[in-house]
Scaffold this active site. Structure first.
Site, PDB file in Angstrom:
ATOM      1  N   HIS A 271       0.851  -1.198   0.000  1.00  0.00           N
ATOM      2  CA  HIS A 271       0.000   0.000   0.000  1.00  0.00           C
ATOM      3  C   HIS A 271       0.883   1.243   0.000  1.00  0.00           C
ATOM      4  O   HIS A 271       1.945   1.256   0.603  1.00  0.00           O
ATOM      5  CB  HIS A 271      -0.895   0.014   1.249  1.00  0.00           C
ATOM      6  N   ASP A 328      -7.902  -5.372  -0.400  1.00  0.00           N
ATOM      7  CA  ASP A 328      -8.324  -6.234  -1.516  1.00  0.00           C
ATOM      8  C   ASP A 328      -7.970  -7.701  -1.339  1.00  0.00           C
ATOM      9  O   ASP A 328      -8.376  -8.530  -2.151  1.00  0.00           O
ATOM     10  CB  ASP A 328      -7.675  -5.716  -2.818  1.00  0.00           C
TER      11      ASP A 328
HETATM   12  C1  SDX Z   1      -5.950   0.032  -3.211  1.00  0.00           C
HETATM   13  O1  SDX Z   1      -4.264   4.588  -2.184  1.00  0.00           O
HETATM   14  C2  SDX Z   1      -5.199   3.911  -1.641  1.00  0.00           C
HETATM   15  O2  SDX Z   1      -5.680   4.242  -0.572  1.00  0.00           O
HETATM   16  C3  SDX Z   1      -5.703   2.732  -2.434  1.00  0.00           C
HETATM   17  C4  SDX Z   1      -6.758   1.891  -1.739  1.00  0.00           C
HETATM   18  C5  SDX Z   1      -8.051   2.653  -1.554  1.00  0.00           C
HETATM   19  O3  SDX Z   1      -8.821   2.302  -0.646  1.00  0.00           O
HETATM   20  O4  SDX Z   1      -8.336   3.537  -2.391  1.00  0.00           O
HETATM   21  O5  SDX Z   1      -6.289   1.470  -0.472  1.00  0.00           O
HETATM   22  C6  SDX Z   1      -7.119   0.667  -2.548  1.00  0.00           C
HETATM   23  O6  SDX Z   1      -5.676   0.354  -4.326  1.00  0.00           O
HETATM   24  C7  SDX Z   1      -5.106  -0.948  -2.431  1.00  0.00           C
HETATM   25  C8  SDX Z   1      -3.877  -1.471  -3.246  1.00  0.00           C
HETATM   26  C9  SDX Z   1      -4.369  -2.568  -4.204  1.00  0.00           C
HETATM   27  N1  SDX Z   1      -3.300  -2.946  -5.107  1.00  0.00           N
HETATM   28  C10 SDX Z   1      -2.687  -4.145  -5.031  1.00  0.00           C
HETATM   29  O7  SDX Z   1      -2.891  -4.978  -4.141  1.00  0.00           O
HETATM   30  C11 SDX Z   1      -1.698  -4.422  -6.140  1.00  0.00           C
HETATM   31  C12 SDX Z   1      -0.416  -5.024  -5.567  1.00  0.00           C
HETATM   32  N2  SDX Z   1       0.256  -3.974  -4.780  1.00  0.00           N
HETATM   33  C13 SDX Z   1       1.165  -3.155  -5.453  1.00  0.00           C
HETATM   34  O8  SDX Z   1       1.335  -3.177  -6.782  1.00  0.00           O
HETATM   35  C14 SDX Z   1       1.782  -2.037  -4.639  1.00  0.00           C
HETATM   36  O9  SDX Z   1       2.009  -2.488  -3.373  1.00  0.00           O
HETATM   37  C15 SDX Z   1       0.995  -0.745  -4.599  1.00  0.00           C
HETATM   38  C16 SDX Z   1       0.739  -0.241  -5.958  1.00  0.00           C
HETATM   39  C17 SDX Z   1      -0.282  -0.933  -3.872  1.00  0.00           C
HETATM   40  C18 SDX Z   1       1.834   0.250  -3.816  1.00  0.00           C
HETATM   41  O10 SDX Z   1       2.979   0.401  -4.496  1.00  0.00           O
HETATM   42  P1  SDX Z   1       4.155   1.318  -3.903  1.00  0.00           P
HETATM   43  O11 SDX Z   1       3.906   1.740  -2.510  1.00  0.00           O
HETATM   44  O12 SDX Z   1       4.403   2.365  -4.928  1.00  0.00           O
HETATM   45  O13 SDX Z   1       5.304   0.338  -3.798  1.00  0.00           O
HETATM   46  P2  SDX Z   1       6.421   0.184  -4.901  1.00  0.00           P
HETATM   47  O14 SDX Z   1       5.751  -0.196  -6.180  1.00  0.00           O
HETATM   48  O15 SDX Z   1       7.282   1.410  -4.857  1.00  0.00           O
HETATM   49  O16 SDX Z   1       7.222  -1.079  -4.362  1.00  0.00           O
HETATM   50  C19 SDX Z   1       8.180  -0.951  -3.317  1.00  0.00           C
HETATM   51  C20 SDX Z   1       8.863  -2.294  -3.322  1.00  0.00           C
HETATM   52  C21 SDX Z   1       9.340  -2.712  -4.716  1.00  0.00           C
HETATM   53  O17 SDX Z   1      10.387  -3.638  -4.531  1.00  0.00           O
HETATM   54  P3  SDX Z   1      11.954  -3.122  -4.740  1.00  0.00           P
HETATM   55  O18 SDX Z   1      11.971  -2.453  -6.114  1.00  0.00           O
HETATM   56  O19 SDX Z   1      12.216  -2.162  -3.611  1.00  0.00           O
HETATM   57  O20 SDX Z   1      12.784  -4.379  -4.678  1.00  0.00           O
HETATM   58  O21 SDX Z   1       7.910  -3.301  -2.918  1.00  0.00           O
HETATM   59  C22 SDX Z   1       7.697  -4.187  -4.006  1.00  0.00           C
HETATM   60  C23 SDX Z   1       8.184  -3.497  -5.265  1.00  0.00           C
HETATM   61  O22 SDX Z   1       8.585  -4.463  -6.232  1.00  0.00           O
HETATM   62  N3  SDX Z   1       6.257  -4.438  -4.028  1.00  0.00           N
HETATM   63  C24 SDX Z   1       5.740  -5.636  -4.218  1.00  0.00           C
HETATM   64  C25 SDX Z   1       4.343  -5.457  -4.099  1.00  0.00           C
HETATM   65  N4  SDX Z   1       4.069  -4.174  -3.869  1.00  0.00           N
HETATM   66  C26 SDX Z   1       5.262  -3.538  -3.823  1.00  0.00           C
HETATM   67  N5  SDX Z   1       6.320  -6.837  -4.464  1.00  0.00           N
HETATM   68  C27 SDX Z   1       5.472  -7.864  -4.587  1.00  0.00           C
HETATM   69  N6  SDX Z   1       4.125  -7.781  -4.480  1.00  0.00           N
HETATM   70  C28 SDX Z   1       3.529  -6.597  -4.246  1.00  0.00           C
HETATM   71  N7  SDX Z   1       2.216  -6.521  -4.144  1.00  0.00           N
END
Ligand code: SDX
Length: 390
Positions: A271, A328
């Site tokens: 998140h 989710d």
């Molecule tokens: C919602 O904003 C809100 O409030 C949204 C929401 C709402 O109520 O409106 O809460 C609803 O959208 C919840 C999120 C739903 N999305 C998912 O579940 C999709 C999977 N999650 C991600 O793709 C990710 O975690 C995000 C998009 C939610 C957040 O991304 P960030 O904070 O920008 O994190 P990042 O992409 O910068 O990642 C940081 C690190 C990376 O690794 P490194 O490059 O440091 O090695 O964490 C890793 C990413 O690869 N990472 C994940 C991951 N999420 C981040 N690795 C594996 N699985 C994941 N889900």
């Protein structure tokens, strides 16, 4: 009031948005709607009561709530021409595309709704959106099944009418299951607002140009569609099914995530704000067991989800990146047990989030200090250069 965020490239001045609607503390896992903790709201309220709280700022009196409920019931009918809009769609149209198109089209039936300054028109549009979005979503579901659309039944509550439109048929009377009804109402409450998430920020940005509320909400629906945002609940179920069908087990899948195999993410985890736990995920997980048991549904995808959560939470890779289950992660298993197909999961999120989008659009629209949105940019392109002689 602006905040500064340090990026690799240096300081970027990110204008922050002021709002009095929802408060989140991502480290402490706190979420409050107009100051009320989400745990108390989810336990004691209903979707429509929370919608009023978010939009107008206070818990409604009994008479306010019943008048609000009444007005919404009396605006559930779609214009007959809009019902015919569905005939033009392919049966496999994704419901989120249907929702954003139909909501945008709504403004064409209500001339006055294009005004963004007339308080009466705004209140009328708010009631129409709350009344008609569930009907549009149910019709998208029926379209995908090739089943006849039912007309709304105004003798039923908001959630019961929605359930009947989705699962009732012309062939026999539909009996609402109170367990299902209460569980869905609670899940909708958990989605009603979440501060400046991508879809709400979209609604505010579009609304800041004085575009009407239907156009702004339609834009929000499109932002929510993405699998990184609201589309994640559908993506989680697809992930759980793939783990089950692969037969490789949870640990092998977690290794693929850690190896960052092309596009493999632990959907429903992580998140932008919650870097500890998402209080909504805790509440959803609690109701997952209750709802499946009450509905007499046994689903090994729930067992896989629980095992996946346990393995991930025990793994430094996820702890180091502060990745925890978000709202989710478990919702899809519950929606599936209720009888919704995966493509209806994100429309359910949209119905949940609609009061938040409306509340933010109205807050911004009523604020005389509101200016057109213009996100800051950090230019990282070429310095000035001379056009070559040719
Ligand atoms: C919602 O904003 C809100 O409030 C949204 C929401 C709402 O109520 O409106 O809460 C609803 O959208 C919840 C999120 C739903 N999305 C998912 O579940 C999709 C999977 N999650 C991600 O793709 C990710 O975690 C995000 C998009 C939610 C957040 O991304 P960030 O904070 O920008 O994190 P990042 O992409 O910068 O990642 C940081 C690190 C990376 O690794 P490194 O490059 O440091 O090695 O964490 C890793 C990413 O690869 N990472 C994940 C991951 N999420 C981040 N690795 C594996 N699985 C994941 N889900």
């Amino acid at each position: 009031q602006t905040g500064f965020t340090t990026l690799d490239q240096g300081f970027v001045n990110t204008a922050s948005t002021k709002s009095a609607i929802t408060y989140i503390d991502g480290d402490a896992g706190i979420l409050r709607y107009r100051g009320y903790p989400i745990e108390a709201v989810a336990k004691n309220s209903t979707y429509l009561e929370v919608a009023w709280l978010l939009i107008y700022g206070e818990i409604p009196s009994e008479s306010e709530l019943s008048a609000f409920d009444d007005r919404i019931r009396r605006h559930t009918l779609l214009h007959e021409d809009l019902r015919r809009f569905f005939d033009a769609l392919p049966h496999n149209a994704h419901p989120m595309s249907v929702l954003s198109s139909a909501v945008s089209a709504l403004s064409t039936y209500y001339e006055g709704s294009l005004s963004v300054k007339d308080p009466e028109q705004i209140e009328m549009s708010i009631v129409r959106l709350l009344a008609k979005l569930p009907v549009i979503a149910a019709y998208a579901h029926k379209k995908s099944l090739g089943q006849a659309f039912l007309y709304p039944d105004n003798s039923l509550s908001f959630v019961d009418n929605f359930l009947k439109l989705n699962f009732g048929t012309m062939a026999e009377p539909y009996e609402v299951n109170p367990v299902l009804s209460k569980a869905l109402d609670r899940l909708l409450i958990l989605h009603e607002d979440h501060e400046q998430n991508a879809s709400t920020s979209t609604v505010r940005l579009v609304g800041s140009t004085e575009a009407n509320i239907f156009a702004s909400v339609s834009a929000g629906i499109n932002a929510l569609y993405g699998p990184l945002h609201g589309g994640a609940n559908e993506a989680v179920l697809k992930m759980l099914r793939e783990i089950k069908e692969s037969g490789d087990g949870v640990s092998k899948f977690v290794d693929r995530v850690k190896n960052k195999e092309e596009g493999v993410r632990l959907m429903g985890f992580g998140h932008r704000v919650y870097k500890n736990f998402d209080p909504r995920a805790t509440l959803v997980k609690e109701s997952a067991d209750e709802v499946l048991e009450a509905l007499g549904v046994q689903d090994d995808l729930l067992d896989i989800a629980k095992e996946l959560e346990a393995v991930a939470l025990a793994d430094d890779y996820f702890a180091e990146r502060k990745l925890y289950p978000n709202v989710d992660f478990y919702t899809g298993v519950i929606y599936k047990a209720m009888g919704f197909p995966p493509r209806m999961f994100t429309p359910l999120f949209a119905i949940g989030r609609l009061p938040g989008w409306i509340a933010h659009w109205r807050e911004m629209n009523l604020d005389p200090a509101t200016k057109i949105g213009r996100p800051q940019q950090l230019y990282i392109g070429e310095p000035e250069r001379t056009w070559p002689e040719r």
